[in-house]
Each structure stands twice: as structure tokens, then as C-alpha cells.
Design a protein around this motif. Structure first.
Motif, PDB file in Angstrom:
ATOM      1  N   ASP A  46       0.777  -1.240   0.000  1.00 41.64           N
ATOM      2  CA  ASP A  46       0.000   0.000   0.000  1.00 41.64           C
ATOM      3  C   ASP A  46       0.808   1.290   0.000  1.00 41.64           C
ATOM      4  OD1 ASP A  46      -2.350  -1.461  -0.060  1.00 41.64           O
ATOM      5  OD2 ASP A  46      -2.512  -1.550   2.123  1.00 41.64           O
ATOM      6  N   SER A  47       2.082   1.238   0.360  1.00 40.96           N
ATOM      7  CA  SER A  47       2.855   2.483   0.380  1.00 40.96           C
ATOM      8  C   SER A  47       3.580   2.745  -0.933  1.00 40.96           C
ATOM      9  CB  SER A  47       3.856   2.480   1.540  1.00 40.96           C
ATOM     10  OG  SER A  47       4.844   1.487   1.360  1.00 40.96           O
ATOM     11  N   VAL A  48       3.679   1.731  -1.790  1.00 44.25           N
ATOM     12  CA  VAL A  48       4.261   1.897  -3.123  1.00 44.25           C
ATOM     13  C   VAL A  48       3.158   1.611  -4.136  1.00 44.25           C
ATOM     14  CG1 VAL A  48       6.025   1.142  -4.755  1.00 44.25           C
ATOM     15  CG2 VAL A  48       6.540   1.181  -2.308  1.00 44.25           C
ATOM     16  N   SER A  49       2.705   2.627  -4.823  1.00 41.09           N
ATOM     17  CA  SER A  49       1.580   2.483  -5.746  1.00 41.09           C
ATOM     18  C   SER A  49       1.975   1.641  -6.960  1.00 41.09           C
ATOM     19  CB  SER A  49       1.094   3.857  -6.220  1.00 41.09           C
ATOM     20  OG  SER A  49       0.650   4.628  -5.128  1.00 41.09           O
ATOM     21  N   TYR A  50       1.044   0.806  -7.396  1.00 42.03           N
ATOM     22  CA  TYR A  50       1.289  -0.014  -8.587  1.00 42.03           C
ATOM     23  C   TYR A  50       1.093   0.826  -9.840  1.00 42.03           C
ATOM     24  CZ  TYR A  50       0.811  -3.660 -12.109  1.00 42.03           C
ATOM     25  OH  TYR A  50       0.979  -4.437 -13.233  1.00 42.03           O
ATOM     26  N   ASN A  51       2.119   0.894 -10.670  1.00 37.56           N
ATOM     27  CA  ASN A  51       2.037   1.660 -11.917  1.00 37.56           C
ATOM     28  C   ASN A  51       2.940   1.020 -12.968  1.00 37.56           C
ATOM     29  OD1 ASN A  51       1.743   3.487 -13.963  1.00 37.56           O
ATOM     30  ND2 ASN A  51       2.570   5.250 -12.857  1.00 37.56           N
TER      31      ASN A  51
END
Length: 222
Positions: A46-51
Motif C-alpha cells: 500500500d505504500s508503493v503504488s502499482y504503476n
């Protein structure tokens, strides 16, 4: 087993900023490897957004510290970040790679890839309670809510892999090919597979052009 605990160019938990981040995520967490693994999983998810649009071929972009620094990444570096954090506290980890068919991708992403197959999807395996357990911290909670898919949980006991179906019963993810597990990021192998699948992204052998936006923006229309 020792090789699954070592810091590497990619599992670079010896970087000061990564050490500090790991320590901060474990504040107040019981001194139990399963509870700590669960806390680290949620932190990475949750702290590193998936992109997926931030993909770059340079080796440094596959490292744990790079994913943490940028705050947005895709499945492989996010898995490596979780694996590096686990190694830092004495939990062996190894990277798993597979090809998956994504039934819920955005039209923009499908157009970019020219395929609904995600080649070289990455997950991590953690050695807990005497056996390897799969963990997939790729899709952050915000993205899952937009896609109407339950965020993947991880209990440290059972494999955490992409769901086949959404809450409404629509097809979501299908694993179509298994590439095995690795004690470090096989950068050349990954890159050759991606180039074979998406050759159009590498015109004249050059790196792909940077793409603006994110999957969250695609789905939300913002």
C-alpha cells in the motif's frame, strides 16, 4: 539457504534509507517472523503504488531501494522490496516469475502492451515456519477498490496469489506460464522476455519512451 538472505544489487537492504524504512514499519510489531512478514507485506502493498507505466530497462530500476525511493512501481520491484525487507530481518526470500493474463486491464494499458498477457509478472516467496509461502504485494488497496477486487491479504501461512475472479464473478487473473524462482533478479532474462513479448516498445533496440499517467488514472478516468 544462505543465498536467500544475502544483500545484492537488487535486494539492497544494506542501503541506509531502506534500513530506516524497514525499522519504521516494524515499530510496535511483535517479535515474531510471521507477524513481521505480514506487516512488511502490507507496507509494500500500500505504500508503493502499482504503476506499470514506470517500467524502465535499466538494472537500478529493479532494485528495492529504487521502488521505495520513487513510491510507485510494478510487480517485480515491489516483490523485490518485500523480499529485501524480509532478508534484512533474517527471513529467506526468493523472486518468482510468471506470465499472467489480466482480464481487467485498462484499454490504455492493453493498447500500450498490445496484449492482455503480462509477461514476467513478479511475486516473492518467503521461507516461514519451515516452508516457502508466496506473497504478491503488487496491487495497492486504492487500485483494488477501483477494480472492485478484494486487496490481496497475506497471513504468512497460505500462498497469496492473484484472484481468478472479481467480487462480481468476472474473470480477473489467469496464470499461464511459470518461469521459476530466483535468488536474485535475473535482469537479462526478464528483459529478453519482455522484449520478446513487447518488441514494439523497443524501437531500434532503444529503451521505451516514458508514458505519462497511471493505472489508477486509467480506471478512475481522472
Amino acid at each position: 539457504m544462505e543465498r536467500y538472505l544475502q544483500p545484492t544489487e537488487y535486494f539492497d537492504y544494506n542501503q541506509p534509507e531502506l534500513k530506516d524504512w524497514i525499522a519504521s514499519q516494524l515499530e510496535g510489531v511483535p517479535d515474531d517472523e510471521v507477524e513481521q512478514a505480514k506487516a512488511l507485506y502490507l507496507a509494500v502493498r500500500d505504500s508503493v503504488s502499482y504503476n506499470p507505466y514506470v517500467f524502465r530497462p535499466e538494472p537500478k530500476t529493479f532494485s528495492a531501494s529504487y521502488a521505495l525511493k520513487t513510491g510507485e512501481s510494478y510487480c517485480i520491484p515491489k516483490a523485490v522490496l518485500l523480499g529485501a525487507a524480509a532478508r534484512a530481518i533474517g527471513i529467506p526470500s526468493r523472486l518468482g516469475l510468471a506470465d499472467v493474463r489480466n482480464h481487467l486491464s485498462s484499454p490504455k494499458l492493453i493498447e500500450w502492451l498490445r496484449s492482455d498477457i503480462f509477461r514476467m509478472h513478479g511475486f516473492i516467496e518467503l521461507y516461514l515456519n519451515g516452508h516457502w509461502v508466496k506473497a504478491t504485494p503488487a496491487f495497492n488497496k486504492q487500485l483494488c477498490e477501483l477494480m472492485k477486487v478484494e486487496p490481496l491479504e497475506f497471513d504468512g501461512v497460505n500462498d497469496s496469489v492473484f484472484q481468478e475472479y472479481t467480487e462480481s464473478g468476472k474473470a480477473h487473473m489467469e496464470y499461464v506460464n511459470d518461469h521459476g524462482v530466483f535468488d536474485d533478479v535475473p535482469h537479462d532474462f526478464i528483459l529478453s522476455g519482455i522484449k520478446a513479448a513487447y518488441g514494439h516498445l523497443f524501437p531500434d533496440g532503444k529503451a521505451p519512451d516514458a508514458i505519462e499517467g497511471s493505472l489508477v488514472q486509467d480506471i478512475s478516468g481522472s
